[in-house]
Design a protein around this motif. Structure first.
Motif, PDB file in Angstrom:
ATOM      1  N   PHE A 192     -33.726   0.142 -38.287  1.00  0.00           N
ATOM      2  CA  PHE A 192     -33.460   0.018 -39.716  1.00  0.00           C
ATOM      3  C   PHE A 192     -34.352  -1.055 -40.322  1.00  0.00           C
ATOM      4  O   PHE A 192     -34.546  -2.126 -39.725  1.00  0.00           O
ATOM      5  N   ALA A 193     -34.900  -0.766 -41.507  1.00  0.00           N
ATOM      6  CA  ALA A 193     -35.729  -1.725 -42.224  1.00  0.00           C
ATOM      7  C   ALA A 193     -35.315  -1.749 -43.687  1.00  0.00           C
ATOM      8  O   ALA A 193     -35.038  -0.700 -44.283  1.00  0.00           O
ATOM      9  N   LEU A 194     -35.257  -2.945 -44.247  1.00  0.00           N
ATOM     10  CA  LEU A 194     -34.981  -3.131 -45.669  1.00  0.00           C
ATOM     11  C   LEU A 194     -36.323  -3.229 -46.381  1.00  0.00           C
ATOM     12  O   LEU A 194     -37.164  -4.063 -46.011  1.00  0.00           O
ATOM     13  N   CYS A 195     -36.523  -2.401 -47.416  1.00  0.00           N
ATOM     14  CA  CYS A 195     -37.837  -2.257 -48.035  1.00  0.00           C
ATOM     15  C   CYS A 195     -37.773  -2.543 -49.534  1.00  0.00           C
ATOM     16  O   CYS A 195     -36.781  -2.190 -50.199  1.00  0.00           O
ATOM     17  N   ASP A 196     -38.850  -3.136 -50.056  1.00  0.00           N
ATOM     18  CA  ASP A 196     -38.904  -3.436 -51.489  1.00  0.00           C
ATOM     19  C   ASP A 196     -40.011  -2.659 -52.213  1.00  0.00           C
ATOM     20  O   ASP A 196     -40.367  -2.998 -53.343  1.00  0.00           O
ATOM     21  N   GLY A 197     -40.539  -1.633 -51.565  1.00  0.00           N
ATOM     22  CA  GLY A 197     -41.629  -0.862 -52.139  1.00  0.00           C
ATOM     23  C   GLY A 197     -42.962  -1.214 -51.526  1.00  0.00           C
ATOM     24  O   GLY A 197     -43.861  -0.378 -51.425  1.00  0.00           O
ATOM     25  N   THR A 198     -43.105  -2.470 -51.096  1.00  0.00           N
ATOM     26  CA  THR A 198     -44.348  -2.954 -50.490  1.00  0.00           C
ATOM     27  C   THR A 198     -44.100  -3.549 -49.116  1.00  0.00           C
ATOM     28  O   THR A 198     -44.820  -3.256 -48.165  1.00  0.00           O
ATOM     29  N   ARG A 199     -43.074  -4.369 -49.021  1.00  0.00           N
ATOM     30  CA  ARG A 199     -42.762  -5.068 -47.780  1.00  0.00           C
ATOM     31  C   ARG A 199     -41.532  -4.456 -47.123  1.00  0.00           C
ATOM     32  O   ARG A 199     -40.743  -3.784 -47.763  1.00  0.00           O
ATOM     33  N   ALA A 200     -41.388  -4.790 -45.832  1.00  0.00           N
ATOM     34  CA  ALA A 200     -40.184  -4.388 -45.101  1.00  0.00           C
ATOM     35  C   ALA A 200     -39.796  -5.506 -44.157  1.00  0.00           C
ATOM     36  O   ALA A 200     -40.654  -6.203 -43.614  1.00  0.00           O
ATOM     37  N   ILE A 201     -38.490  -5.697 -43.981  1.00  0.00           N
ATOM     38  CA  ILE A 201     -37.995  -6.634 -42.975  1.00  0.00           C
ATOM     39  C   ILE A 201     -37.018  -5.889 -42.075  1.00  0.00           C
ATOM     40  O   ILE A 201     -36.284  -5.005 -42.531  1.00  0.00           O
ATOM     41  N   PRO A 202     -37.035  -6.189 -40.773  1.00  0.00           N
ATOM     42  CA  PRO A 202     -36.136  -5.486 -39.854  1.00  0.00           C
ATOM     43  C   PRO A 202     -34.670  -5.737 -40.195  1.00  0.00           C
ATOM     44  O   PRO A 202     -34.290  -6.824 -40.616  1.00  0.00           O
ATOM     45  N   LEU A 203     -33.862  -4.695 -40.013  1.00  0.00           N
ATOM     46  CA  LEU A 203     -32.429  -4.771 -40.331  1.00  0.00           C
ATOM     47  C   LEU A 203     -31.590  -4.289 -39.153  1.00  0.00           C
ATOM     48  O   LEU A 203     -30.530  -3.739 -39.312  1.00  0.00           O
ATOM     49  N   GLY A 204     -32.110  -4.493 -37.945  1.00  0.00           N
ATOM     50  CA  GLY A 204     -31.294  -4.201 -36.777  1.00  0.00           C
ATOM     51  C   GLY A 204     -31.607  -2.866 -36.127  1.00  0.00           C
ATOM     52  O   GLY A 204     -32.301  -2.008 -36.678  1.00  0.00           O
ATOM     53  N   THR A 205     -31.060  -2.701 -34.933  1.00  0.00           N
ATOM     54  CA  THR A 205     -31.238  -1.487 -34.138  1.00  0.00           C
ATOM     55  C   THR A 205     -29.880  -0.997 -33.653  1.00  0.00           C
ATOM     56  O   THR A 205     -28.906  -1.759 -33.601  1.00  0.00           O
ATOM     57  N   ALA A 206     -29.840   0.269 -33.285  1.00  0.00           N
ATOM     58  CA  ALA A 206     -28.608   0.860 -32.764  1.00  0.00           C
ATOM     59  C   ALA A 206     -28.974   2.085 -31.938  1.00  0.00           C
ATOM     60  O   ALA A 206     -30.105   2.583 -31.992  1.00  0.00           O
ATOM     61  N   GLN A 207     -28.031   2.553 -31.184  1.00  0.00           N
ATOM     62  CA  GLN A 207     -28.130   3.865 -30.538  1.00  0.00           C
ATOM     63  C   GLN A 207     -26.831   4.600 -30.814  1.00  0.00           C
ATOM     64  O   GLN A 207     -25.743   4.028 -30.708  1.00  0.00           O
ATOM     65  N   ASP A 208     -26.968   5.870 -31.211  1.00  0.00           N
ATOM     66  CA  ASP A 208     -25.774   6.646 -31.539  1.00  0.00           C
ATOM     67  C   ASP A 208     -25.624   7.811 -30.574  1.00  0.00           C
ATOM     68  O   ASP A 208     -26.461   8.030 -29.695  1.00  0.00           O
ATOM     69  N   HIS A 209     -24.535   8.525 -30.744  1.00  0.00           N
ATOM     70  CA  HIS A 209     -24.189   9.647 -29.867  1.00  0.00           C
ATOM     71  C   HIS A 209     -23.872  10.837 -30.767  1.00  0.00           C
ATOM     72  O   HIS A 209     -22.814  10.875 -31.406  1.00  0.00           O
ATOM     73  N   LYS A 210     -24.792  11.801 -30.825  1.00  0.00           N
ATOM     74  CA  LYS A 210     -24.654  12.911 -31.766  1.00  0.00           C
ATOM     75  C   LYS A 210     -23.761  14.041 -31.246  1.00  0.00           C
ATOM     76  O   LYS A 210     -23.052  14.689 -32.022  1.00  0.00           O
TER      77      LYS A 210
END
Length: 424
Positions: A192-210
């Motif tokens: 996950f990344a938080l974006c402002d149109g130009t920049r991005a900062i990491p917002l964590g990782t996960a693993q899910d089970h579909k």
């Protein structure tokens, strides 16, 4: 400030819980909301989120300083565009930018143009050419509906018969568009990344089970559980994802005149050649938000405001580095098919506390009782010193919930648990 959260699922309950903790949040409204979000603010089930003018009028009447759009459908429908046009600050991508989720074909074309690593693919608007292609390529192969499908529009076909059946079913719908991809080999992870149109900062990782049943069996669902962090995403892999996938995506979207502001949720395949993009979602995941929000140490609201204002410079988000989170989705019998609604759920209060949260999704309150009212109904989440500890605590909480009509997978987190035990 007053904040309006759009949505009604477990993701929105987790977001409501986190947003309401911000010192900047005076009042929190959720439309339509659920009994869980009502614990943290005011639900507005009467506000039709598909009526963008009505949402804008509500924001003006209630002096809303920030709108946070949870689900994908309002984003693809252009809710953010219409709110911005009315002078209302709204967090999430515009209609054009939300095509990253709304059209798998759009995203694949962007990957090809921007040299973003992903699976080899072809796009089709008719059945016969698609059938010819899969027969030429062979199995295993992946068949995807082009548009929104609530996480269930993907078939990983192990045989040609499965691929042909999936294509036939998809093209039975008028105007269908389909993407057919190579079947990548590796381990999946969510970034996950938080974006402002130009920049991005990491917002964590996960693993899910579909898959719906233990051992990753059965049909795909919207997600039966997740855990965070995904330690398989090492700092080195995270750096590659930011440089090789997220950054060129933002640059490509700017070049197309639709800069991306919001959450980029990259589904990744960690291959022998490095991380590759499976697909994008353009919002917080569900159930991934239910494990990211409990681990988030920072105030979320200032970061969302900075993204909306196009300036994430100087913004960082801190997560609990010492604890993992794991969520177990409790679903109604029959899910992901037809489910029976109206069964009584008891014991949530007994399950919660001491780092355990029960986020509600498909529920409704009636005559003083909590009733099941959907497919995925609860997300039972626990923090722990390890994924194994979080898993044990989450399943202990599940055992305290009295809902005989519900079911859950019993192996959420099995990959991480095996790694922690030294088995992989």
């Amino acid at each position: 400030m007053n904040i309006l959260l759009i949505g009604s699922g477990g993701r929105e309950h987790a977001l409501a819980w986190r947003l309401a903790q911000s010192p900047l949040c005076t009042r929190l409204f959720t439309a339509p909301g659920n009994p869980g979000t009502a614990r943290h603010g005011i639900n507005r089930p009467d506000l039709a989120i598909s009526d963008h003018a009505a949402v804008a009028a509500f924001c003006a009447a209630e002096s809303i300083g920030l709108v946070v759009v949870g689900p994908e459908a309002p984003l693809v429908a252009g809710l953010v565009d219409d709110l911005k046009a009315a002078g209302i600050r709204a967090f999430g991508p515009t209609r054009d930018a939300a095509r990253l989720e709304g059209s798998k074909g759009f995203t694949k074309d962007l990957c090809a143009a921007c040299n973003i690593p992903t699976a080899a693919f072809a796009r089709f608007t008719a059945l016969e050419p698609a059938l010819a292609y899969v027969r030429q390529q062979g199995a295993p192969i992946v068949v995807k509906a082009d548009g929104l499908a609530a996480g269930k529009g993907v078939t990983v076909a192990e045989t040609l018969d499965q691929a042909e059946d999936a294509l036939t079913a998809l093209f039975a719908e008028p105007g269908a568009e389909v993407v057919v991809e190579e079947c990548m080999v590796g381990e999946e992870a969510s970034f996950f990344a938080l974006c402002d149109g130009t920049r991005a900062i990491p917002l964590g990782t996960a693993q899910d089970h579909k898959r719906v049943f233990d051992g990753d069996r059965g049909p795909n669902t919207g997600g039966m559980g997740a855990y965070s962090p995904a330690r398989v995403v090492t700092p080195e892999i995270e750096a590659r994802v930011m440089a090789e996938i997220i950054a060129p995506t933002l640059a490509g979207m700017r070049a197309r005149g639709c800069p991306f502001t919001g959450i980029l949720y990259a589904g990744l395949m960690l291959t022998a050649d490095g991380p590759k993009l499976i697909e994008y979602n353009t919002r917080f995941g569900d159930p991934e938000a239910q494990v990211l929000m409990p681990r988030l140490s920072s105030d979320l609201v200032p970061a969302l405001l900075s993204a909306c204002d196009g300036d994430l410079s100087g913004v960082s988000l801190e997560f609990d580095a010492h604890r993992a989170a794991l969520t177990v989705v409790m679903a109604a019998a029959g899910y992901p098919g037809a489910v029976v609604r109206g069964s009584v759920i008891r014991g949530i209060e007994a399950a919660e506390g001491d780092g355990v949260f029960v986020f509600q999704a498909g529920t409704r309150a009636e005559n003083g009782q909590l009733l099941a009212d959907g497919g995925r109904v609860l997300a039972v989440t626990a923090l722990g010193d390890s994924v194994t500890d979080a898993k044990d605590r989450a399943y202990a909480a599940v055992a305290r919930i009295d809902w005989p009509e519900g079911f859950c997978r019993r192996d959420i987190g099995y990959r991480a648990v095996a790694r922690e035990a030294g088995q992989g």
